[in-house]
Design a protein around this motif. Structure first.
Motif, PDB file in Angstrom:
ATOM      1  N   UNK A 161      65.708   5.593 -17.271  1.00  0.00           N
ATOM      2  CA  UNK A 161      66.421   6.650 -17.722  1.00  0.00           C
ATOM      3  C   UNK A 161      67.829   6.692 -17.196  1.00  0.00           C
ATOM      4  N   UNK A 162      67.898   6.446 -16.058  1.00  0.00           N
ATOM      5  CA  UNK A 162      69.380   6.432 -15.167  1.00  0.00           C
ATOM      6  C   UNK A 162      70.304   5.101 -15.467  1.00  0.00           C
ATOM      7  N   UNK A 163      69.650   4.155 -16.237  1.00  0.00           N
ATOM      8  CA  UNK A 163      70.350   2.684 -16.316  1.00  0.00           C
ATOM      9  C   UNK A 163      71.477   3.193 -17.291  1.00  0.00           C
ATOM     10  N   UNK A 164      72.630   2.809 -17.101  1.00  0.00           N
ATOM     11  CA  UNK A 164      73.759   2.832 -18.043  1.00  0.00           C
ATOM     12  C   UNK A 164      73.684   1.664 -18.959  1.00  0.00           C
ATOM     13  N   UNK A 165      74.489   1.795 -20.174  1.00  0.00           N
ATOM     14  CA  UNK A 165      74.822   0.690 -21.104  1.00  0.00           C
ATOM     15  C   UNK A 165      76.352   0.184 -20.729  1.00  0.00           C
ATOM     16  N   UNK A 166      76.618  -0.882 -20.958  1.00  0.00           N
ATOM     17  CA  UNK A 166      77.978  -1.624 -20.538  1.00  0.00           C
ATOM     18  C   UNK A 166      78.848  -0.865 -21.115  1.00  0.00           C
ATOM     19  N   UNK A 167      78.883   0.050 -22.237  1.00  0.00           N
ATOM     20  CA  UNK A 167      80.139   0.778 -22.661  1.00  0.00           C
ATOM     21  C   UNK A 167      80.050   1.964 -21.849  1.00  0.00           C
ATOM     22  N   UNK A 168      79.139   2.376 -21.291  1.00  0.00           N
ATOM     23  CA  UNK A 168      78.901   3.554 -20.254  1.00  0.00           C
ATOM     24  C   UNK A 168      79.669   3.282 -18.870  1.00  0.00           C
ATOM     25  N   UNK A 169      79.465   2.183 -18.624  1.00  0.00           N
ATOM     26  CA  UNK A 169      80.029   1.476 -17.258  1.00  0.00           C
ATOM     27  C   UNK A 169      81.520   1.209 -17.637  1.00  0.00           C
ATOM     28  N   UNK A 170      81.779   0.537 -18.716  1.00  0.00           N
ATOM     29  CA  UNK A 170      83.509   0.521 -18.881  1.00  0.00           C
ATOM     30  C   UNK A 170      84.051   1.999 -19.178  1.00  0.00           C
ATOM     31  N   UNK A 171      83.216   2.961 -19.614  1.00  0.00           N
ATOM     32  CA  UNK A 171      84.060   4.215 -19.939  1.00  0.00           C
ATOM     33  C   UNK A 171      84.275   4.834 -18.234  1.00  0.00           C
ATOM     34  N   UNK A 172      83.307   4.483 -17.401  1.00  0.00           N
ATOM     35  CA  UNK A 172      83.604   5.049 -16.035  1.00  0.00           C
ATOM     36  C   UNK A 172      84.675   4.184 -15.424  1.00  0.00           C
ATOM     37  N   UNK A 173      84.789   2.991 -15.768  1.00  0.00           N
ATOM     38  CA  UNK A 173      85.964   2.116 -15.176  1.00  0.00           C
ATOM     39  C   UNK A 173      87.343   2.646 -15.529  1.00  0.00           C
ATOM     40  N   UNK A 174      87.463   3.131 -16.851  1.00  0.00           N
ATOM     41  CA  UNK A 174      88.680   3.592 -17.416  1.00  0.00           C
ATOM     42  C   UNK A 174      88.814   5.006 -16.932  1.00  0.00           C
ATOM     43  N   UNK A 175      87.834   5.570 -16.361  1.00  0.00           N
ATOM     44  CA  UNK A 175      88.114   7.005 -16.053  1.00  0.00           C
ATOM     45  C   UNK A 175      88.082   7.193 -14.474  1.00  0.00           C
ATOM     46  N   UNK A 176      87.999   6.011 -13.771  1.00  0.00           N
ATOM     47  CA  UNK A 176      87.788   5.974 -12.245  1.00  0.00           C
ATOM     48  C   UNK A 176      88.892   6.801 -11.329  1.00  0.00           C
TER      49      UNK A 176
END
Length: 295
Positions: A242-257
């Motif tokens: 339930x907590x595992x992110x998709x690659x797109x979600x990880x990339x979004x975190x990278x862009x907004x870090x």
């Protein structure tokens, strides 16, 4: 629990699995960090009891014919780097074990069992992946900063909420490394939940072997008499799904870090992702590898 998860990473059952998940990760690193694989030092920032990192070290440092990934899901976007200093390819790759809660007794065993002398080391003090001391990074970059630091998150990144995940990514982008890899054994799809059920069954089948291997006969009681271990492993796996992110979600975190330099700095990083099956029909390693481009 940790030993059971480590066994999940490192076990290879012939005819059922084409390889262990740890070997798949080693092949992914070999493929996607080529031709400068030996320019990197690999720091596991959530090593726990050691996890797959000692096994990854053996697969990468043991002479073998490189296996290439044939995954069709590989690769998505390029969101580059560092100085490409030549490193002797006969020099063993170096892996470093760290954690906020160090397990130095178990890590010492991993150091002693490494195929190549000096291939594994560990940091005995707690290390926060969101605030990594720059002195630690400089230490492992070596003289004249020839090495590139690659951060490993093996079955770990899903434990971080969005705020902590952003801080960890910002710490990497702002000078704490030249790349990172996120490797998970589950996802939010049906296959991920089914795979966790297979994990519980596998532990019950293999419990006698691992009880002897670990010298822990109590694990037999907690598997067969009161089945705590399989039940908790399956439930923990479902929560991880339930907590595992998709690659797109990880990339979004990278862009907004919030990295220094903003979008211009983030644009220097190349993101690749995919899924590699290690056991049919549901066992897969889902991965994201992100590195700075060569300038």
């Amino acid at each position: 629990m940790q030993a059971g998860l480590t066994a999940t990473w490192t076990t290879h059952i012939p005819l059922i699995q084409k390889s262990s998940p740890a070997e798949l990760v080693a092949n992914l690193l070999r493929t996607h960090l080529a031709p400068n694989l030996h320019s990197h030092v690999f720091i596991d920032f959530c090593a726990g009891a050691g996890g797959p990192t000692p096994s990854i070290e053996r697969h990468l440092n043991r002479p073998s014919t490189p296996k290439t990934s044939n995954n069709n899901n590989t690769a998505r976007k390029e969101l580059t780097n560092g100085n490409s200093n030549p490193i002797a390819k006969d020099e063993p790759l170096h892996f470093v074990l760290t954690d906020l809660h160090p397990h130095t007794d178990l890590w010492a065993k991993a150091v002693a069992q490494a195929d190549a002398p000096g291939a594994i080391s560990y940091v005995a003090e707690p290390v926060d992946a969101a605030r990594v001391p720059r002195e630690l990074i400089r230490r492992y970059r070596g003289p004249e900063g020839k090495k590139k630091v690659f951060r490993l998150f093996n079955l770990a990144f899903h434990h971080f909420d969005d705020g902590l995940a952003r801080r960890i990514l910002r710490d990497t982008v702002d000078g704490g490394g030249e790349g990172f890899g996120i490797f998970e054994l589950q996802d939010r799809g049906i296959a991920g939940f089914v795979a966790c059920c297979f994990l519980g069954i596998g532990i019950m089948v293999m419990a006698p072997y691992y009880a002897l291997l670990w010298g822990a006969p109590l694990s037999l009681v907690l598997t067969y008499v009161v089945p705590v271990l399989p039940a908790v492993l399956v439930f923990d796996g479902w929560m991880s799904c339930l907590r595992t992110r998709t690659p797109d979600e990880i990339e979004a975190l990278l862009r907004t870090c919030g990295a220094e330099g903003g979008e211009k700095e983030i644009a220097k990083w190349e993101v690749k992702s995919g899924s590699e099956k290690f056991m049919w029909p549901v066992g897969s390693v889902d991965w994201v590898i992100c590195v700075k481009r060569e300038s």
